[in-house]
Design a protein around this motif. Structure first.
Motif, mmCIF file in Angstrom:
data_model
loop_
_atom_site.group_PDB
_atom_site.id
_atom_site.type_symbol
_atom_site.label_atom_id
_atom_site.label_comp_id
_atom_site.label_asym_id
_atom_site.label_seq_id
_atom_site.Cartn_x
_atom_site.Cartn_y
_atom_site.Cartn_z
ATOM 1 N N GLY A 69 -7.828 -55.949 -52.509
ATOM 2 C CA GLY A 69 -7.336 -54.413 -52.916
ATOM 3 C C GLY A 69 -7.824 -53.178 -52.139
ATOM 4 N N PRO A 70 -9.461 -52.693 -52.293
ATOM 5 C CA PRO A 70 -9.751 -51.936 -51.634
ATOM 6 C C PRO A 70 -9.666 -51.574 -49.812
ATOM 7 N N LEU A 71 -9.547 -53.006 -49.844
ATOM 8 C CA LEU A 71 -9.377 -53.010 -48.045
ATOM 9 C C LEU A 71 -7.383 -53.029 -47.527
ATOM 10 N N GLY A 72 -6.310 -53.113 -48.805
ATOM 11 C CA GLY A 72 -5.439 -53.132 -48.685
ATOM 12 C C GLY A 72 -5.153 -51.613 -48.043
ATOM 13 N N TRP A 73 -5.002 -50.337 -47.769
ATOM 14 C CA TRP A 73 -5.270 -49.716 -46.571
ATOM 15 C C TRP A 73 -4.854 -49.750 -45.509
ATOM 16 N N ILE A 74 -6.372 -50.365 -44.993
ATOM 17 C CA ILE A 74 -7.030 -50.901 -43.871
ATOM 18 C C ILE A 74 -5.481 -52.309 -43.415
ATOM 19 N N VAL A 75 -4.849 -52.744 -44.046
ATOM 20 C CA VAL A 75 -4.169 -53.975 -43.672
ATOM 21 C C VAL A 75 -3.148 -53.224 -43.426
ATOM 22 N N GLY A 76 -2.311 -52.228 -44.272
ATOM 23 C CA GLY A 76 -1.145 -50.970 -43.639
ATOM 24 C C GLY A 76 -1.037 -50.610 -42.654
ATOM 25 N N VAL A 77 -2.705 -49.955 -42.036
ATOM 26 C CA VAL A 77 -2.776 -49.585 -40.592
ATOM 27 C C VAL A 77 -2.561 -50.005 -40.022
ATOM 28 N N ILE A 78 -2.965 -51.659 -39.811
ATOM 29 C CA ILE A 78 -2.631 -52.378 -38.862
ATOM 30 C C ILE A 78 -1.212 -52.688 -38.242
ATOM 31 N N ALA A 79 -0.772 -52.594 -40.136
ATOM 32 C CA ALA A 79 0.274 -53.158 -39.616
ATOM 33 C C ALA A 79 1.683 -52.469 -39.463
ATOM 34 N N LEU A 80 0.970 -50.925 -39.534
ATOM 35 C CA LEU A 80 2.363 -50.184 -39.129
ATOM 36 C C LEU A 80 1.818 -50.159 -37.352
ATOM 37 N N ILE A 81 0.706 -49.805 -37.527
ATOM 38 C CA ILE A 81 0.234 -49.979 -35.692
ATOM 39 C C ILE A 81 1.167 -51.079 -34.809
ATOM 40 N N CYS A 82 0.783 -52.600 -34.801
ATOM 41 C CA CYS A 82 1.293 -53.463 -34.796
ATOM 42 C C CYS A 82 2.942 -53.525 -34.486
ATOM 43 N N GLY A 83 3.399 -54.005 -35.318
ATOM 44 C CA GLY A 83 5.136 -53.534 -35.698
ATOM 45 C C GLY A 83 5.393 -51.732 -35.027
ATOM 46 N N GLY A 84 4.712 -51.479 -34.906
ATOM 47 C CA GLY A 84 5.185 -49.858 -34.024
ATOM 48 C C GLY A 84 5.545 -49.591 -32.585
ATOM 49 N N TYR A 85 4.237 -50.650 -32.153
ATOM 50 C CA TYR A 85 3.964 -51.335 -30.765
ATOM 51 C C TYR A 85 4.904 -52.216 -30.711
ATOM 52 N N TYR A 86 5.195 -53.085 -31.486
ATOM 53 C CA TYR A 86 6.123 -54.454 -31.234
ATOM 54 C C TYR A 86 7.843 -53.707 -30.949
ATOM 55 N N LEU A 87 7.985 -52.624 -31.887
ATOM 56 C CA LEU A 87 9.210 -51.842 -32.055
ATOM 57 C C LEU A 87 9.667 -50.996 -30.892
ATOM 58 N N ILE A 88 8.344 -50.188 -30.117
ATOM 59 C CA ILE A 88 8.878 -49.826 -28.876
ATOM 60 C C ILE A 88 8.971 -50.633 -27.938
ATOM 61 N N VAL A 89 7.985 -52.269 -27.553
ATOM 62 C CA VAL A 89 7.992 -52.533 -26.754
ATOM 63 C C VAL A 89 9.320 -53.290 -26.657
ATOM 64 N N HIS A 90 9.658 -53.666 -27.547
ATOM 65 C CA HIS A 90 11.120 -54.971 -27.941
ATOM 66 C C HIS A 90 12.848 -53.681 -27.943
ATOM 67 N N LEU A 91 12.331 -52.439 -28.030
ATOM 68 C CA LEU A 91 13.631 -51.587 -27.455
ATOM 69 C C LEU A 91 13.612 -50.844 -26.872
ATOM 70 N N THR A 92 12.649 -50.723 -25.803
ATOM 71 C CA THR A 92 12.467 -50.848 -24.358
ATOM 72 C C THR A 92 12.435 -51.581 -23.605
ATOM 73 N N SER A 93 11.769 -53.012 -23.562
ATOM 74 C CA SER A 93 12.003 -54.024 -22.683
ATOM 75 C C SER A 93 12.748 -55.091 -22.909
ATOM 76 N N GLY A 94 13.124 -55.519 -24.262
ATOM 77 C CA GLY A 94 13.851 -55.784 -24.969
ATOM 78 C C GLY A 94 12.624 -56.979 -25.115
ATOM 79 N N PRO A 95 12.947 -58.718 -25.666
ATOM 80 C CA PRO A 95 14.717 -58.776 -25.209
ATOM 81 C C PRO A 95 16.009 -57.996 -26.369
ATOM 82 N N ARG A 96 15.059 -58.156 -27.813
ATOM 83 C CA ARG A 96 16.024 -57.305 -28.328
ATOM 84 C C ARG A 96 14.847 -57.157 -29.684
ATOM 85 N N LEU A 97 14.733 -56.538 -31.230
ATOM 86 C CA LEU A 97 14.370 -56.349 -32.043
ATOM 87 C C LEU A 97 13.819 -57.230 -33.192
#
Length: 128
Positions: free
Chosen positions: A40-68
């Protein structure tokens, strides 16, 4: 490597969100609740990693495909739910995220946590 971080953040973040349901499992619920208390105390680190990785792949898949894909969408939602207090969203919206439990509004958070776990497991076995 980033895909592995995305999947692990979905699994661990989903575990933290779904602990209200998982703790009710017979004969393993107490052990899972203890693990969630330790993680539980490390949950914020998991949240940051989820946001960074999810945001990265969101940008990659929206700009160069194939889809979201649903992997990154679930990771972003998981990250926001885990970082709700740290992002100051409770103050801005005037609402706290309900605690994960087996009834009421907390059940929605717990069900989304189970979905995040399943999506993370699916991502481990899906080729990129």
């Amino acid at each position: 490597m980033i895909a592995l971080l995305l999947d692990l953040s979905n699994i661990l973040g989903g575990f933290l969100l779904a602990i209200g349901l998982l703790a009710r499992l017979p004969s393993v619920g107490d052990n899972l609740a203890d693990a969630a208390r330790k993680l539980g105390p490390l949950g914020w680190i998991v949240g940051v990693i989820a946001l960074i990785c999810g945001g990265y792949y969101l940008i990659v898949h929206l700009t160069s495909g194939p889809r979201l894909f649903h992997f990154e969408v679930v990771a972003i939602i998981t990250g926001v739910l885990l970082l709700w207090d740290r992002l100051g969203l409770a103050r801005r919206t005037g609402q706290d995220i309900p605690e994960s439990r087996s009834t009421g509004a907390g059940l929605i958070v717990a069900i989304f946590g189970v979905i995040a776990i399943l999506v993370g497991l699916q991502g481990l076995f899906t080729p990129n």
